[in-house]
Design an enzyme around this catalytic site. Structure first.
Site, PDB file in Angstrom:
ATOM      1  N   ASN A   7       0.861  -1.183   0.000  1.00 34.06           N
ATOM      2  CA  ASN A   7       0.000   0.000   0.000  1.00 34.06           C
ATOM      3  C   ASN A   7       0.903   1.239   0.000  1.00 34.06           C
ATOM      4  OD1 ASN A   7      -1.792   2.048   0.509  1.00 34.06           O
ATOM      5  ND2 ASN A   7      -2.734   1.086   2.308  1.00 34.06           N
ATOM      6  N   LYS A  14       3.405   0.756   3.044  1.00 37.12           N
ATOM      7  CA  LYS A  14       2.955  -0.177   4.072  1.00 37.12           C
ATOM      8  C   LYS A  14       2.910  -1.547   3.402  1.00 37.12           C
ATOM      9  CE  LYS A  14      -1.056   0.077   6.836  1.00 37.12           C
ATOM     10  NZ  LYS A  14      -2.329   0.734   7.073  1.00 37.12           N
ATOM     11  N   ARG A  87      -2.859  -2.089  -3.165  1.00 34.02           N
ATOM     12  CA  ARG A  87      -4.035  -1.259  -2.916  1.00 34.02           C
ATOM     13  C   ARG A  87      -3.973  -0.074  -3.876  1.00 34.02           C
ATOM     14  NH1 ARG A  87      -4.909   3.610   0.535  1.00 34.02           N
ATOM     15  NH2 ARG A  87      -7.124   3.951   0.205  1.00 34.02           N
ATOM     16  N   HIS A 174     -12.885   3.281   0.036  1.00 32.15           N
ATOM     17  CA  HIS A 174     -12.903   2.304   1.143  1.00 32.15           C
ATOM     18  C   HIS A 174     -13.636   1.013   0.742  1.00 32.15           C
ATOM     19  CE1 HIS A 174     -12.877   5.999   4.031  1.00 32.15           C
ATOM     20  NE2 HIS A 174     -11.639   5.549   3.905  1.00 32.15           N
ATOM     21  N   HIS A 202     -17.650   2.923   7.803  1.00 33.98           N
ATOM     22  CA  HIS A 202     -16.196   2.955   7.961  1.00 33.98           C
ATOM     23  C   HIS A 202     -15.862   4.347   8.510  1.00 33.98           C
ATOM     24  CE1 HIS A 202     -11.956   1.971   6.625  1.00 33.98           C
ATOM     25  NE2 HIS A 202     -11.897   3.276   6.824  1.00 33.98           N
ATOM     26  N   LEU A 203     -15.635   4.417   9.826  1.00 33.66           N
ATOM     27  CA  LEU A 203     -15.422   5.720  10.464  1.00 33.66           C
ATOM     28  C   LEU A 203     -13.998   5.789  11.017  1.00 33.66           C
ATOM     29  CD1 LEU A 203     -18.785   5.878  12.498  1.00 33.66           C
ATOM     30  CD2 LEU A 203     -18.368   6.665  10.159  1.00 33.66           C
ATOM     31  N   GLY A 204     -13.121   6.427  10.264  1.00 33.85           N
ATOM     32  CA  GLY A 204     -11.728   6.562  10.701  1.00 33.85           C
ATOM     33  C   GLY A 204     -11.319   8.010  10.545  1.00 33.85           C
ATOM     34  N   GLY A 206     -10.454   9.156   7.633  1.00 35.22           N
ATOM     35  CA  GLY A 206     -11.368   9.331   6.499  1.00 35.22           C
ATOM     36  C   GLY A 206     -12.560   8.430   6.760  1.00 35.22           C
ATOM     37  N   ARG A 235     -11.485  16.470   6.634  1.00 33.65           N
ATOM     38  CA  ARG A 235     -12.274  16.785   5.431  1.00 33.65           C
ATOM     39  C   ARG A 235     -13.670  17.223   5.832  1.00 33.65           C
ATOM     40  NH1 ARG A 235     -10.925  11.251   3.240  1.00 33.65           N
ATOM     41  NH2 ARG A 235      -8.796  11.428   2.486  1.00 33.65           N
ATOM     42  N   ARG A 279     -10.132  11.391  19.733  1.00 28.62           N
ATOM     43  CA  ARG A 279      -9.867  11.140  21.160  1.00 28.62           C
ATOM     44  C   ARG A 279      -9.627  12.444  21.913  1.00 28.62           C
ATOM     45  NH1 ARG A 279      -5.776   6.440  19.489  1.00 28.62           N
ATOM     46  NH2 ARG A 279      -5.565   7.946  17.811  1.00 28.62           N
ATOM     47  N   GLU A 379      -8.326  -4.697   5.855  1.00 28.72           N
ATOM     48  CA  GLU A 379      -8.159  -4.358   4.435  1.00 28.72           C
ATOM     49  C   GLU A 379      -7.016  -5.142   3.792  1.00 28.72           C
ATOM     50  OE1 GLU A 379      -8.486  -0.112   5.602  1.00 28.72           O
ATOM     51  OE2 GLU A 379      -9.428   0.138   3.644  1.00 28.72           O
TER      52      GLU A 379
HETATM   53  P1  AMP Z   1      -8.215   5.028  11.063  1.00 26.96           P
HETATM   54  O1  AMP Z   1      -8.150   6.064   9.971  1.00 26.96           O
HETATM   55  O2  AMP Z   1      -9.216   3.957  10.795  1.00 26.96           O
HETATM   56  O3  AMP Z   1      -6.864   4.510  11.476  1.00 26.96           O
HETATM   57  O4  AMP Z   1      -8.785   5.815  12.351  1.00 26.96           O
HETATM   58  C1  AMP Z   1      -8.002   6.769  12.993  1.00 26.96           C
HETATM   59  C2  AMP Z   1      -8.878   7.683  13.827  1.00 26.96           C
HETATM   60  O5  AMP Z   1      -9.693   6.931  14.735  1.00 26.96           O
HETATM   61  C3  AMP Z   1      -8.082   8.620  14.716  1.00 26.96           C
HETATM   62  O6  AMP Z   1      -7.728   9.803  14.030  1.00 26.96           O
HETATM   63  C4  AMP Z   1      -9.064   8.928  15.826  1.00 26.96           C
HETATM   64  O7  AMP Z   1      -9.828  10.051  15.465  1.00 26.96           O
HETATM   65  C5  AMP Z   1      -9.979   7.734  15.863  1.00 26.96           C
HETATM   66  N1  AMP Z   1      -9.843   6.929  17.073  1.00 26.96           N
HETATM   67  C6  AMP Z   1      -8.939   5.948  17.328  1.00 26.96           C
HETATM   68  N2  AMP Z   1      -9.136   5.444  18.565  1.00 26.96           N
HETATM   69  C7  AMP Z   1     -10.182   6.107  19.093  1.00 26.96           C
HETATM   70  C8  AMP Z   1     -10.881   6.076  20.348  1.00 26.96           C
HETATM   71  N3  AMP Z   1     -10.527   5.218  21.305  1.00 26.96           N
HETATM   72  N4  AMP Z   1     -11.904   6.947  20.529  1.00 26.96           N
HETATM   73  C9  AMP Z   1     -12.265   7.812  19.570  1.00 26.96           C
HETATM   74  N5  AMP Z   1     -11.660   7.890  18.382  1.00 26.96           N
HETATM   75  C10 AMP Z   1     -10.635   7.062  18.144  1.00 26.96           C
END
Ligand code: AMP
Length: 396
Positions: A7, A14, A87, A174, A202-204, A206, A235, A279, A379
């Site tokens: 990736n 990665k 990817r 995603h 999918h809540l990250g 992005g 974003r 967080r 993924e």
């Molecule tokens: P990802 O892009 O899937 O790696 O998600 C990363 C994002 O998940 C980080 O920028 C945080 O905003 C959020 N995150 C990770 N751990 C937690 C948690 N324990 N509580 C709230 N948000 C979290």
């Protein structure tokens, strides 16, 4: 035999090495293009190690990866690798499935034009072809899973020639994650994917949602680019498009500056003024910070509205599936979202929700009309599976 998953990000590489279903090594090269790139690698069962060195480009990073996979006795000869899975964020309009890397993939100019920031995925393919010329390579596109969307979902109400001439339409991203968690949800519900409707979240950093009807994506929240949809780390997600020209005039911003503002300075970071990391925002909200509290509300509300819309177009939903950093690890945000969905018959089990962090679990209460699942996304694993499927198909 081994499957190597690669990736390439704008300044990172990665990788994960799979032996059958198992992940046996992984690594990350960050700050590519600098004298102080950091290479972190992990071999299963051993301690993680990190090195700092000059890594001028992705080709050098891939060479480094191969060198250390050799040193760690995981790959003695290139032939040990059955195939390489890449990817690729944007596949453009012509790829409805993962594909064996051939001239069609290498010359996918329309996808390069549509996603200049992700050209690096294609550069990674070229570098891997150079270093592993005998190994089959497979491109796994983030957009492919969404290609089942009907025209009414992917067509923007712009003059139609922009679709025919420039291929401006909704693509969605995603896809590998949405596909993995939707298939896994079917397994957990003991049904085939063709028999259920799910909304995957999918809540990250992005974020995107997908409406999946009987195993097929019928709509998703990201668009031509990953900027559209729900509120994200930096974003904006959906905004009135007139804001773009208004800001350009009022603040004297160029197109590139507005793009940067919407992609890098908006979302959770923009509203909270604290961080793109949720967080931190949750922490400050707990201390009474009003903007942090508002930010959490804006975030949850933007997600609830998509769930409502997808519930309507799916004609019934069997499960909501939470995944990625926030979806997997934040009981607080899951509760905030689900508490607004009582009208749909969504009932969260507060105790189960609180205890579920980064693990696969059902968190709905008895009597909930819609099941609620937390499924950590995989993924890289999915890319390895796709790679295997495509090379076996090609051998037939
Ligand atoms: P990802 O892009 O899937 O790696 O998600 C990363 C994002 O998940 C980080 O920028 C945080 O905003 C959020 N995150 C990770 N751990 C937690 C948690 N324990 N509580 C709230 N948000 C979290």
């Amino acid at each position: 035999m081994l499957i190597l998953v690669i990736n390439c990000g704008s300044s990172s590489l990665k990788y994960t090495l799979f032996k059958h279903e198992q992940e046996i090594a992984s690594g990350l090269v960050e700050r590519i293009g600098t004298e102080t790139a950091v290479y972190t690698r992990q071999v299963r069962g051993k301690k993680q190690s990190a090195l700092t060195m000059s890594v001028p480009n992705h080709e050098r990073a891939i060479r480094l990866m191969m060198e250390y996979l050799g040193r760690d006795n995981l790959v003695r000869r290139p032939e040990d690798i059955e195939a390489v899975g890449h990817r690729v964020a944007h596949g453009g309009p012509n790829f409805t499935d993962s594909a064996l890397v051939d001239e069609r993939v290498r010359n996918n100019q329309i996808a390069r034009d549509l996603a200049p920031l992700h050209q690096v995925n294609y550069d990674g393919i070229e570098a891997a072809l150079k270093l592993l010329p005998q190994q089959p390579q497979v491109a796994v596109f983030d957009t492919a899973f969404h290609q089942t969307m009907p025209a009414k979902a992917y067509t923007y109400a712009l003059p139609y020639r922009f679709f025919t001439e420039l291929k401006i339409r909704k693509y969605g991203f995603h896809g590998t994650s949405h596909k993995y968690v939707s298939l896994r949800a079917a397994q957990l519900l003991k049904k085939t994917a063709r028999r259920i409707n799910v909304i995957t979240l999918h809540l990250g950093n992005g974020s995107s949602l997908a409406a999946i009807q009987k195993g097929k994506c019928i709509d998703t929240s990201m668009g031509l680019t990953p900027l559209a949809g729900v509120v994200m780390g930096t974003r904006s997600g959906d905004i009135d498009p007139a804001i773009v020209t208004y800001l350009m005039e009022k603040e004297g911003l160029s197109a590139a500056e507005v793009e940067n503002l919407l992609n890098k300075k908006s979302g959770i970071l923009g509203v909270s003024g604290i961080s793109n990391d949720l967080r931190e925002v949750i922490k400050q909200a707990g201390k009474g910070n009003a903007r942090a509290k508002l930010c959490l509300q804006v975030l949850a509300y933007s997600i609830q509205k998509y769930i409502g819309a997808y519930h309507a177009i799916l004609g019934g939903v069997d499960a909501l599936v939470f995944t990625a950093g926030i979806g997997e690890k934040s009981p607080m945000v899951r509760k905030l979202i689900c508490d607004g969905l009582q009208g749909l018959g969504v009932k969260l089990d507060v105790g189960k929700n609180r205890k579920t962090i980064a693990q696969e679990k059902a968190i709905h209460a008895a009597g909930s009309k819609i099941k609620i699942l937390v499924i950590p996304t995989r993924e890289e694993y999915m890319i390895a599976q796709e790679t295997r499927r495509i090379i076996h198909k090609a051998k037939k």
